[in-house]
Write an enzyme that holds these catalytic residues in place. Structure first.
Site, PDB file in Angstrom:
ATOM      1  CD  GLU A 155      53.604  58.520  19.680  1.00 18.25           C
ATOM      2  OE1 GLU A 155      53.765  57.763  18.734  1.00 18.25           O
ATOM      3  OE2 GLU A 155      54.244  59.235  19.684  1.00 18.25           O
TER       4      GLU A 155
ATOM      5  CB  CYS B  18      59.940  59.792  28.230  1.00 20.75           C
ATOM      6  SG  CYS B  18      59.238  60.418  28.019  1.00 20.75           S
TER       7      CYS B  18
ATOM      8  CB  CYS C 259      49.121  68.000  25.744  1.00 23.82           C
ATOM      9  SG  CYS C 259      49.633  69.591  27.326  1.00 23.82           S
TER      10      CYS C 259
ATOM     11  CB  CYS D 113      53.979  74.348  24.164  1.00 22.93           C
ATOM     12  SG  CYS D 113      53.719  74.679  25.860  1.00 22.93           S
TER      13      CYS D 113
ATOM     14  CB  CYS E 134      54.673  70.607  22.384  1.00 23.44           C
ATOM     15  SG  CYS E 134      55.369  68.774  22.704  1.00 23.44           S
TER      16      CYS E 134
ATOM     17  N   GLY F 214      51.285  65.054  27.769  1.00 22.72           N
ATOM     18  CA  GLY F 214      51.101  65.441  28.682  1.00 22.72           C
ATOM     19  C   GLY F 214      50.758  66.714  29.734  1.00 22.72           C
TER      20      GLY F 214
ATOM     21  CB  CYS G  76      62.177  67.329  23.663  1.00 24.76           C
ATOM     22  SG  CYS G  76      63.424  66.006  24.971  1.00 24.76           S
TER      23      CYS G  76
HETATM   24  N1  SAH Z   1      54.426  69.849  29.432  1.00 22.48           N
HETATM   25  C1  SAH Z   1      55.481  69.564  30.064  1.00 22.48           C
HETATM   26  C2  SAH Z   1      56.160  67.981  30.070  1.00 22.48           C
HETATM   27  C3  SAH Z   1      56.183  67.392  28.299  1.00 22.48           C
HETATM   28  S1  SAH Z   1      57.605  67.881  27.155  1.00 22.48           S
HETATM   29  C4  SAH Z   1      56.207  71.034  29.828  1.00 22.48           C
HETATM   30  O1  SAH Z   1      55.691  70.812  29.071  1.00 22.48           O
HETATM   31  O2  SAH Z   1      56.989  70.592  30.972  1.00 22.48           O
HETATM   32  C5  SAH Z   1      59.326  67.929  27.930  1.00 22.48           C
HETATM   33  C6  SAH Z   1      60.041  68.872  27.391  1.00 22.48           C
HETATM   34  O3  SAH Z   1      60.518  69.092  25.604  1.00 22.48           O
HETATM   35  C7  SAH Z   1      59.477  70.166  27.734  1.00 22.48           C
HETATM   36  O4  SAH Z   1      60.835  71.031  28.506  1.00 22.48           O
HETATM   37  C8  SAH Z   1      58.724  70.282  26.296  1.00 22.48           C
HETATM   38  O5  SAH Z   1      58.598  72.093  26.301  1.00 22.48           O
HETATM   39  C9  SAH Z   1      60.275  70.096  25.452  1.00 22.48           C
HETATM   40  N2  SAH Z   1      59.591  70.102  23.651  1.00 22.48           N
HETATM   41  C10 SAH Z   1      58.364  70.281  23.594  1.00 22.48           C
HETATM   42  N3  SAH Z   1      58.379  70.348  22.020  1.00 22.48           N
HETATM   43  C11 SAH Z   1      59.477  70.197  21.971  1.00 22.48           C
HETATM   44  C12 SAH Z   1      60.615  70.408  20.641  1.00 22.48           C
HETATM   45  N4  SAH Z   1      60.001  70.597  19.595  1.00 22.48           N
HETATM   46  N5  SAH Z   1      61.781  70.543  20.441  1.00 22.48           N
HETATM   47  C13 SAH Z   1      62.319  70.318  21.409  1.00 22.48           C
HETATM   48  N6  SAH Z   1      61.663  70.142  22.654  1.00 22.48           N
HETATM   49  C14 SAH Z   1      60.683  70.342  22.842  1.00 22.48           C
END
Ligand code: SAH
Length: 349
Positions: free
Chosen positions: A90, A103, A110, A114, A117, A157, A331
């Site tokens: 996506e 984006c 990934c 986390c 996510c 990723g 995000c």
């Molecule tokens: N892997 C990278 C980039 C991807 S996500 C990273 O971890 O930075 C981009 C941003 O969205 C990151 O700051 C991530 O932590 C945040 N993110 C992930 N899941 C989220 C969620 N459910 N709500 C809000 N932000 C989230």
């Protein structure tokens, strides 16, 4: 076959020399691909028929097909791309007053795990090549007939876990003879792979670095992000300070606020202590809902309080607008899909 979009201009010149062609031909081809955004070698009309044939035999142009396009109520668009190996990824397009921001995904799936996510929920398949990263931009520009002005590596990723391809993609995106997006309009977001932050500081690319911080104690951060067990807060912040010193660039810290988890006054106080005196900015993200997610978004009141506390104590903080959440484009809501799954969901519609 080799993907011709994987090469930056210097590498493409080397390829052409190896094929017995003049380097200026490589520059012509580079412009056709990344500036004119053509979809076939036949459109490269200033090349001889023989050279076009030779290119067709040796390279693919890696054209992504859009399997699905969704438009959110705020105008944010999400594309599901067939990446030609049975997987789909996506990509999200957002429109701001200053232009279009895309984006992009850097991996299919990934590994970071986390807890908040969705991108990490299903298994990691593979890295995207530089050309596959760049094709997301080209495909959206073709589809919408627009010029994109900002690129954020915040899709599926962990960009620093696919370091070489991401850095090469930036060199391609940045080249004035191609897509020509200034490095200052490119952001990489990382969950905090410390050795790669040190490495990035040495690359001499003026891109923006965003750090997914999300917590102010190691205990809390480890409970949300397993990467913290490998590189803890102290190591991460030390690497950030080194990055700022070497590049003179401001770092952006992302902090997703989850109710009763990391959004109280003590968290804000610790955050101020951790970041005091650093050339940085805090981006507060109201945490987005994901399937089976353990976290709930903080109340608006708490989010504003948190922001105000930071601002009053010398840390510049803003609240990120929630774009595209009604189509799972915000995000942390993007996910890898396989084509099987796509077909199933298509049938359901
Ligand atoms: N892997 C990278 C980039 C991807 S996500 C990273 O971890 O930075 C981009 C941003 O969205 C990151 O700051 C991530 O932590 C945040 N993110 C992930 N899941 C989220 C969620 N459910 N709500 C809000 N932000 C989230």
């Amino acid at each position: 076959m080799k993907n011709i979009k994987d090469y930056n201009l210097e590498e493409l010149k080397q390829e052409f020399i190896a094929m017995g062609e003049k380097p200026f031909r490589a520059e012509q081809v580079f412009k056709w691909i990344f500036e004119a955004n053509v979809t076939s070698f036949d459109e490269m009309t200033n090349l001889s028929l023989e050279l076009r044939e030779k290119l067709k035999q040796n390279y693919t142009l890696c054209i992504y097909k859009i399997l699905k396009k969704q438009v959110a109520s705020d105008g944010t668009k999400k594309y599901l791309f067939d990446v030609l190996d049975g997987n789909a990824i996506e990509t999200v397009l957002m429109e701001y007053h200053h232009g279009y921001s895309i984006c992009v995904s850097s991996q299919i799936g990934c590994k970071m795990g986390c807890k908040f996510c969705a991108s990490t929920g299903i298994q990691f398949a593979r890295n995207l090549s530089s050309g596959e990263i760049v094709e997301q931009i080209l495909a959206v520009e073709r589809e919408e007939n627009i010029k994109i002005s900002n690129v954020v590596f915040m899709g599926i990723g962990e960009p620093l876990d696919n370091y070489d391809n991401v850095v090469n993609a930036i060199r391609i995106i940045n080249n004035q003879k191609g897509i020509n997006i200034g490095a200052r309009h490119i952001s990489i977001s990382t969950s905090g792979i410390v050795p790669k932050i040190y490495k990035l500081a040495e690359e001499n690319i003026q891109c923006t670095l965003s750090i997914s911080l999300h917590a102010t104690t190691n205990e809390k951060r480890s409970s949300m992000m397993p990467v913290n067990d490998a590189y803890n807060l102290e190591e991460l912040l030390k690497a950030c300070k080194d990055y700022i010193e070497k590049t003179n660039r401001r770092i952006s810290f992302e902090y997703a606020l989850a109710k009763d988890n990391n959004d109280n006054l003590e968290d804000a106080q610790r955050l101020v202590k951790l970041l005091k005196g650093m050339l940085c900015h805090v981006n507060l993200i109201p945490i987005n809902k994901i399937e089976n997610g353990a976290y709930v978004k903080s109340s608006n009141e708490n989010i504003i309080k948190f922001r105000d506390y930071l601002n009053e104590h010398g840390i510049v903080a803003t609240i990120r607008r929630e774009l595209g959440s009604d189509i799972d484009a915000a995000c942390g809501q993007l996910r890898r899909k396989n084509l099987q799954e796509t077909k199933i969901s298509k049938n359901k519609v």
